[in-house]
Design an enzyme around this catalytic site. Structure first.
Site, short mmCIF file in Angstrom:
data_model
loop_
_atom_site.label_atom_id
_atom_site.label_comp_id
_atom_site.label_asym_id
_atom_site.label_seq_id
_atom_site.Cartn_x
_atom_site.Cartn_y
_atom_site.Cartn_z
N LYS A 11 0.82 -1.22 0.00
CA LYS A 11 0.00 0.00 0.00
C LYS A 11 0.86 1.27 0.00
O LYS A 11 0.40 2.33 -0.41
CB LYS A 11 -0.97 -0.04 1.16
CG LYS A 11 -2.04 -1.10 0.94
CD LYS A 11 -3.13 -1.11 1.98
CE LYS A 11 -4.22 -2.09 1.60
NZ LYS A 11 -3.80 -3.51 1.69
C1 LIG Z 1 -4.35 -4.60 1.06
C2 LIG Z 1 -3.55 -5.85 0.94
C3 LIG Z 1 -3.91 -6.87 0.01
C4 LIG Z 1 -5.15 -6.78 -0.86
O1 LIG Z 1 -5.06 -5.81 -1.88
P1 LIG Z 1 -6.36 -5.30 -2.66
O2 LIG Z 1 -5.91 -4.17 -3.51
O3 LIG Z 1 -7.36 -4.88 -1.60
O4 LIG Z 1 -6.91 -6.44 -3.47
C5 LIG Z 1 -3.08 -7.98 -0.08
N1 LIG Z 1 -1.99 -8.11 0.70
C6 LIG Z 1 -1.62 -7.16 1.60
C7 LIG Z 1 -0.42 -7.38 2.43
C8 LIG Z 1 -2.39 -6.00 1.74
O5 LIG Z 1 -2.02 -5.07 2.64
#
Ligand SMILES: *Cc1c(COP(=O)(O)O)cnc(C)c1O
Length: 466
Positions: free
Chosen positions: A112
């Protein structure tokens, strides 16, 4: 560049307004009216460029001239200078043709950061230009909150309030948020659970009177700029492995579908992608929809991959809009039905999705097995989210000749509990974070009462310049 809503009823907006607005007024999500194209020559010319330069070239058409090129280049450069690896998102070869795209070298060790480091800076840029301040409110059970805080800590015109459930997030995740001591960062520990925190944030967006006209901004994954930033690493990885001269495939550990939708956008722009594999944990709505046309909510399950624990995949709506050939009315009808009862996709849109997307759901026992198996075969220690991807890629890949790129969405040290459960002695934090458990913390505990939380936000946000 103009952006339109997936439900067809909200006004079209430019980039600046889309970034500041979040959800469309008709309940839909914004997507570009026309997808910009990257020609084969443009893709070929990216080989060997820095990540920041590729990022600038991929994102420039989406910004549509609303930030001048020199400023946008600086913003992109600053955002990715916070990553601890020179390649920003390095590729790591696991075996003869399976690669990990390591998206976890940012400040909070999860993917993120790639989007939120950029989003904070873009928001700040537009607010300075307008002479405005804004307030960000978000609820988190871990990952998103810390990445949002790290993305906004240096943004003078933003005050950020992140609510987390008191005593219900891991110590590492809490400290990643509460040890950021910037003047514009406010951590609120709610005496309640994640749903209580989330409900208060939703209520605050629905009625913003408590802020006397100060803008409230959402940084959750429906914000278009987050998708835009994530397109870049698909292009960068594809080009590094031979695109546009050969196809690549991607496997994406998925929840709200923001990440894999960004991959689909890269494909729409011209990156030759053979296949997208969607990996889910036991919260498998995406897999059930693709495999069995079972587009229905199920109760939330707490799994070893908690950042993928969801009931509804909000960004899936953006893909449905394309699958329904941009028929906003049909998307709106489908999603309204889905709100209240189990739904199903029409035949033609489902068939279109199945041409490009495969899926696989991985339960907790299999996550542990995949962590052990990957380590045994490759010596790599995977975090539990990445482990779902590793397994799904092996199960679903269409052929052995096309490079398979599995997105590594978190550093294993961030989810050390699962790694220990898999039988390993634990994972040390990277050296730049090894004092995390000694750092000073700052947060405020508040009851799960909307009026109390809103009064706190109204009092502590820095007053708009007169
Ligand atoms: C947010 C997250 C996901 C999922 O990603 P999306 O864009 O919501 O599909 C997968 N792995 C981790 C470690 C995350 O923080």
């Amino acid at each position: 560049m103009r952006y339109i809503s997936t439900r067809g009823q909200a006004p079209a907006l430019n980039f600046e307004d889309v970034v500041l607005t979040g959800m469309a007024s008709d309940g839909g999500l914004y997507v570009p009216e026309r997808v910009p194209q990257l020609s084969r020559d443009e893709l070929a010319a990216m080989a060997g460029l820095s990540y920041a330069e590729i990022a600038f070239r991929v994102m420039k058409p989406f910004v549509g001239g609303e930030i001048d090129d020199a400023t946008f280049r600086d913003i992109v450069h600053d955002a990715y200078a916070t990553f601890s690896h020179e390649a920003v998102v390095p590729l790591n070869q696991l075996d003869s043709n399976h690669f990990l795209l390591e998206l976890f070298h940012g400040p909070t060790l999860a993917f993120k950061d790639v989007a939120l480091q950029l989003l904070g800076r873009i928001l700040d840029h537009f607010l300075i230009k307008r002479g405005e301040r804004a307030v960000i409110m978000g609820a988190t059970s871990g990952d998103t909150g810390s990445a949002a805080i790290e993305g906004c800590r240096h943004c003078d015109n933003l005050d950020i309030f992140i609510l987390h459930p008191h005593n219900r997030v891991s110590e590492v995740q809490r400290r990643q948020m509460t040890s950021v001591l910037a003047d514009n960062v406010f951590n609120i520990a709610i005496e309640g659970n994640f749903d209580d925190a989330q409900a208060m944030v939703k209520a605050s967006f629905a009625d913003q009177a408590f802020l006397d006209g100060t803008r409230l901004v959402a940084v959750n994954s429906i914000n278009w700029a987050r998708i835009m930033a994530q397109i870049v690493y698909y292009v960068a990885a594809g080009v590094a492995l031979g695109a546009p001269h050969r196809e690549v495939s991607f496997c994406v550990p998925s929840a709200n579908f923001g990440n894999v939708f960004a991959g689909y956008m890269a494909y729409q722009m011209g990156l030759p992608v053979k296949q997208f594999v969607i990996a889910t944990n036991a919260n498998d709505i995406l897999h059930r929809t693709l495999a069995d046309n079972d587009f229905a909510k199920r109760e939330l399950e707490a799994t070893l991959a908690p950042s993928m624990d969801i009931v509804v995949s909000s960004n899936f709506e953006r893909l449905l809009f394309d699958a329904y050939q941009r028929d906003g009315e049909a998307v709106c009808a489908l999603l309204e039905r889905f709100q209240h009862e189990p739904a199903a996709l029409a035949e033609a849109p489902l068939a279109r999705l199945r041409e490009k997307f495969a899926s696989h759901s991985v339960d907790d026992a299999t996550i542990l097995e995949a962590i052990r198996e990957a380590h045994h075969r490759t010596k790599e220690l995977l975090d539990p989210h990445t482990a779902t991807g590793y397994r799904a890629a092996e199960v679903c890949r269409a052929d052995a000749a096309t490079p398979m790129i599995t997105l590594a969405t978190a550093h294993p040290a961030k989810f050390a509990d699962a790694v220990v459960k898999a039988g390993f002695p634990g994972v040390p934090l990277p050296s730049h974070m090894d004092d995390l458990l000694e750092r000073e913390e700052r947060y405020t505990v508040l009851p799960a009462e909307l009026a109390v939380v809103q009064a706190f936000v109204a009092e502590h946000r820095r007053t708009p310049a007169a």
